[in-house]
Design a protein around this motif. Sequence first.
Motif, PDB file in Angstrom:
ATOM      1  N   ALA A  17      28.707  -8.310  21.851  1.00 53.89           N
ATOM      2  CA  ALA A  17      29.611  -7.978  20.747  1.00 53.89           C
ATOM      3  C   ALA A  17      29.475  -8.690  19.434  1.00 53.89           C
ATOM      4  N   ALA A  18      28.889 -10.051  19.585  1.00 53.99           N
ATOM      5  CA  ALA A  18      28.539 -10.903  18.358  1.00 53.99           C
ATOM      6  C   ALA A  18      27.101 -10.337  17.743  1.00 53.99           C
ATOM      7  N   ILE A  21      28.232  -7.141  15.864  1.00 58.65           N
ATOM      8  CA  ILE A  21      28.529  -7.538  14.206  1.00 58.65           C
ATOM      9  C   ILE A  21      27.426  -7.881  13.462  1.00 58.65           C
ATOM     10  N   ASN A  22      26.528  -8.587  13.860  1.00 58.17           N
ATOM     11  CA  ASN A  22      25.377  -8.946  13.179  1.00 58.17           C
ATOM     12  C   ASN A  22      24.740  -7.914  12.807  1.00 58.17           C
ATOM     13  N   TYR A 290      20.188 -15.192   4.944  1.00 58.41           N
ATOM     14  CA  TYR A 290      21.032 -14.340   6.009  1.00 58.41           C
ATOM     15  C   TYR A 290      20.304 -14.343   7.427  1.00 58.41           C
ATOM     16  N   ILE A 293      21.900 -17.291   8.712  1.00 60.92           N
ATOM     17  CA  ILE A 293      23.349 -17.266   8.886  1.00 60.92           C
ATOM     18  C   ILE A 293      23.682 -16.350  10.196  1.00 60.92           C
ATOM     19  N   GLN A 294      23.022 -15.348  10.345  1.00 58.41           N
ATOM     20  CA  GLN A 294      23.222 -14.506  11.246  1.00 58.41           C
ATOM     21  C   GLN A 294      22.952 -15.135  12.760  1.00 58.41           C
ATOM     22  N   GLN A 296      22.978 -18.284  13.511  1.00 56.74           N
ATOM     23  CA  GLN A 296      23.867 -19.155  14.132  1.00 56.74           C
ATOM     24  C   GLN A 296      25.015 -18.702  14.592  1.00 56.74           C
ATOM     25  N   LEU A 297      25.427 -17.550  14.555  1.00 58.60           N
ATOM     26  CA  LEU A 297      26.557 -17.014  15.107  1.00 58.60           C
ATOM     27  C   LEU A 297      26.054 -16.642  16.551  1.00 58.60           C
ATOM     28  N   MET A 300      25.497 -20.198  18.390  1.00 51.53           N
ATOM     29  CA  MET A 300      26.896 -20.614  18.464  1.00 51.53           C
ATOM     30  C   MET A 300      27.672 -20.066  19.538  1.00 51.53           C
ATOM     31  N   THR A 301      27.680 -18.557  19.410  1.00 50.25           N
ATOM     32  CA  THR A 301      28.481 -17.829  20.650  1.00 50.25           C
ATOM     33  C   THR A 301      27.725 -17.953  21.791  1.00 50.25           C
ATOM     34  N   MET A 304      28.919 -21.467  22.984  1.00 50.83           N
ATOM     35  CA  MET A 304      30.186 -21.457  23.458  1.00 50.83           C
ATOM     36  C   MET A 304      30.228 -20.884  24.888  1.00 50.83           C
TER      37      MET A 304
ATOM     38  N   MET B 111      37.355 -11.440  24.641  1.00 50.37           N
ATOM     39  CA  MET B 111      36.311 -11.371  23.937  1.00 50.37           C
ATOM     40  C   MET B 111      36.145 -11.848  22.499  1.00 50.37           C
ATOM     41  N   VAL B 114      36.374 -15.748  22.782  1.00 43.98           N
ATOM     42  CA  VAL B 114      35.115 -16.612  23.396  1.00 43.98           C
ATOM     43  C   VAL B 114      34.210 -16.470  22.297  1.00 43.98           C
ATOM     44  N   VAL B 115      34.093 -15.694  21.173  1.00 46.82           N
ATOM     45  CA  VAL B 115      33.191 -15.728  19.999  1.00 46.82           C
ATOM     46  C   VAL B 115      33.834 -16.785  18.943  1.00 46.82           C
ATOM     47  N   PRO B 116      33.005 -17.785  18.671  1.00 51.98           N
ATOM     48  CA  PRO B 116      33.472 -18.846  17.908  1.00 51.98           C
ATOM     49  C   PRO B 116      33.920 -18.353  16.837  1.00 51.98           C
ATOM     50  N   PRO B 119      32.168 -19.865  13.001  1.00 49.08           N
ATOM     51  CA  PRO B 119      30.688 -19.163  12.763  1.00 49.08           C
ATOM     52  C   PRO B 119      30.738 -17.447  12.470  1.00 49.08           C
ATOM     53  N   LEU B 120      31.805 -16.914  13.278  1.00 47.44           N
ATOM     54  CA  LEU B 120      31.822 -15.665  12.759  1.00 47.44           C
ATOM     55  C   LEU B 120      32.330 -15.331  11.530  1.00 47.44           C
ATOM     56  N   LEU B 122      32.185 -17.310   8.851  1.00 44.64           N
ATOM     57  CA  LEU B 122      30.913 -17.610   7.995  1.00 44.64           C
ATOM     58  C   LEU B 122      30.247 -16.284   7.766  1.00 44.64           C
ATOM     59  N   VAL B 123      29.738 -15.785   8.786  1.00 41.66           N
ATOM     60  CA  VAL B 123      28.923 -14.855   8.600  1.00 41.66           C
ATOM     61  C   VAL B 123      29.647 -13.398   7.843  1.00 41.66           C
ATOM     62  N   ALA B 126      29.987 -14.655   4.302  1.00 42.79           N
ATOM     63  CA  ALA B 126      28.651 -14.659   3.618  1.00 42.79           C
ATOM     64  C   ALA B 126      28.097 -13.058   3.145  1.00 42.79           C
ATOM     65  N   PHE B 127      28.442 -12.140   3.831  1.00 41.19           N
ATOM     66  CA  PHE B 127      28.092 -11.043   3.407  1.00 41.19           C
ATOM     67  C   PHE B 127      29.051 -10.392   2.500  1.00 41.19           C
TER      68      PHE B 127
END
Lengths: 325, 292
Positions: A17-18, A21-22, A290, A293-294, A296-297, A300-301, A304, B111, B114-116, B119-120, B122-123, B126-127
């Motif tokens: 999922a993360a 999004i990216n 970018y 930035i992408q 790190q998501l 980090m995920t 986590m 879901m 658990v996605v922090p 950071p989410l 921030l992304v 940023a966009f």
Amino acid sequence: MAFLFRRLAFYLAAFLAAATINFFLPRLMPGDPIQLMFSSAGAELPPESLEALKLTFGFVDGPLWKQYLTYLGSIFTGDLGRSIKYFPLPVTSVLGHALIWTLVLMGTATVISFILGTWLGVMAAWKRGSRFDVIVSVTSIFATSVPAVVTSLIVLFVFGFTLDWFPNGYAADPSLDPAFTLQYIASVAYHGVLPMVTLCTVLIGGFTVTMRNNMINLLGEDYIVMARAKGLSDRRVMLWYAARNALLPTVSSLAIAIGTILGGSLVTEVVFNYPGLGNVLYQAILARDYPVIQGQLLIMTATMLVANFIVDVSYVLLDPRLKAA
Amino acid sequence: MKTLLRNRKALVGLAIIATIAILAIAAPLLTEYNPAARTGRPHQAPSMDHILGTTRIGQDVFARVLYGARTSLMVGFGAGLLITLVGTVLGIVAGYRGGKTDEVISFFTNMVLVVPNLPLLLVLAAFIGQASPVVIALILGATSWAWGARVTRAETLSVKQKDFVKSAEMMGERQWRIMAFEIFPNVISIVGINFIGSVIFAIITQATLEFLGLGDPRAISWGNMLFAAQKASALSVGAWWEILTPCFALAFLGIGMSLLNFAVDEIANPRLRTGNRLGRWSLLVRNGEGRL
């Protein structure tokens, strides 16, 4: 075991999922996604590097699903592209290096504040209503309700600038070479005091309050009354009957808290100019880098999810009912 | 509401929030300065002219902190309302409908959990680029509802078993009516806790995003004040007033909101009230699984 496998499958889905999004975010924004993502590169990047970078992020000719698969392919082979600000370093090495600092800082602070906070919570619940309880509860409320940015800045102002007891930035004396020498480790510890104190201040109250509330809920249970009726010592009832069971929900709340801890640690690193993920990210945001930035998501995920998995395992160890299931 | 006013923590919390709100509303009466304009020389220490000094580009810090309170409060309550709305609707629907609906909603909820979050955000920020306070409130609402949905669902599951819900079902009430008029009023304490928690979260997160340089720098807010001060190295050059003012404002508001939060928590869960006797506890209904 089945429980842990189910969790693993779920974590894979969450990571996906993360990544999704990216992938879609730059494509959903108005304008040309390639232009958007790499405009900050300017003339610094050689054209062939830019081509490689586009390929990594799935900007290939073809339908969207093909682009998506290309992007997933690069992620799962560990290619997160190259940083634009720190070109030609790959994102993984920029973030990987920073992640070690963050994990050391965050890990130590979490362990210290978890142990200390839980202990304070147990004592406060046991002596509920006493002066000790009131002081601990009110201090916890204050400490948790102040944003990490504010705590960091105040700690920096008081102990870094006004009293000048500790350094105001960096993880170690820049004049020393990183090595396993006593001098270097001492310098790292000395530089780590302020960020550590800040993080512990931010975190400890949450653990205290959760543990206190869980304990108080449990103290009304029949088996506690029974344990006291049997004439067991206060200490035994408190630690082995009440605290042991109250710890279970605290551990699961730790899993949810990890996200917050990460966030707090990011901010603290920016304020103390600590070379962790937070600082790298701050620089990346300012430079509109970018890929970092992408990246790190995702990192980090992943962090986590690993932390959540560790919590899952410890949950199985703490709660025998899950082992049987 | 009455019980709320009898709780000391709640009273202090409400007083703090009310004070900040009044100061924010009365900002034009309290200061003659325009918060965005240069009104003095750069980095002047607090004086009679500028009670809290000036920023690096000569803006009045006192005026900025007053007007900034408006932004913080509006984003906090706006995003808090949005987060609570989404979380409550999803939680009640998942808990009451059960089956496939519940599975899908719960899967997404877990879901998102658990996605922090930072950071989410921030992304996303940023966009979007230079996110204005309204945009920040919207993306907070879109990404931060999961915790609320989870606890509301757990609470709905236990309320659903009660006789009055069963009887409403027997009478052939429509599902949305049962959810809105039978379930919702009975999970209101969880919704309240969720709302206050979300407001705190939104205020802190907005300040954090702006501090990290993701906000619209033209907006007058506490987070932007911190960002500007940090960029101007206010601490290194000794301009402590520029950085400590928004710090204390944020801390003050945070403490006020949290006191209210804990008070509501205590009222909803009477065991947490200190000084209770074992006998009073035994009168209470045993809490079900999933209760906070």
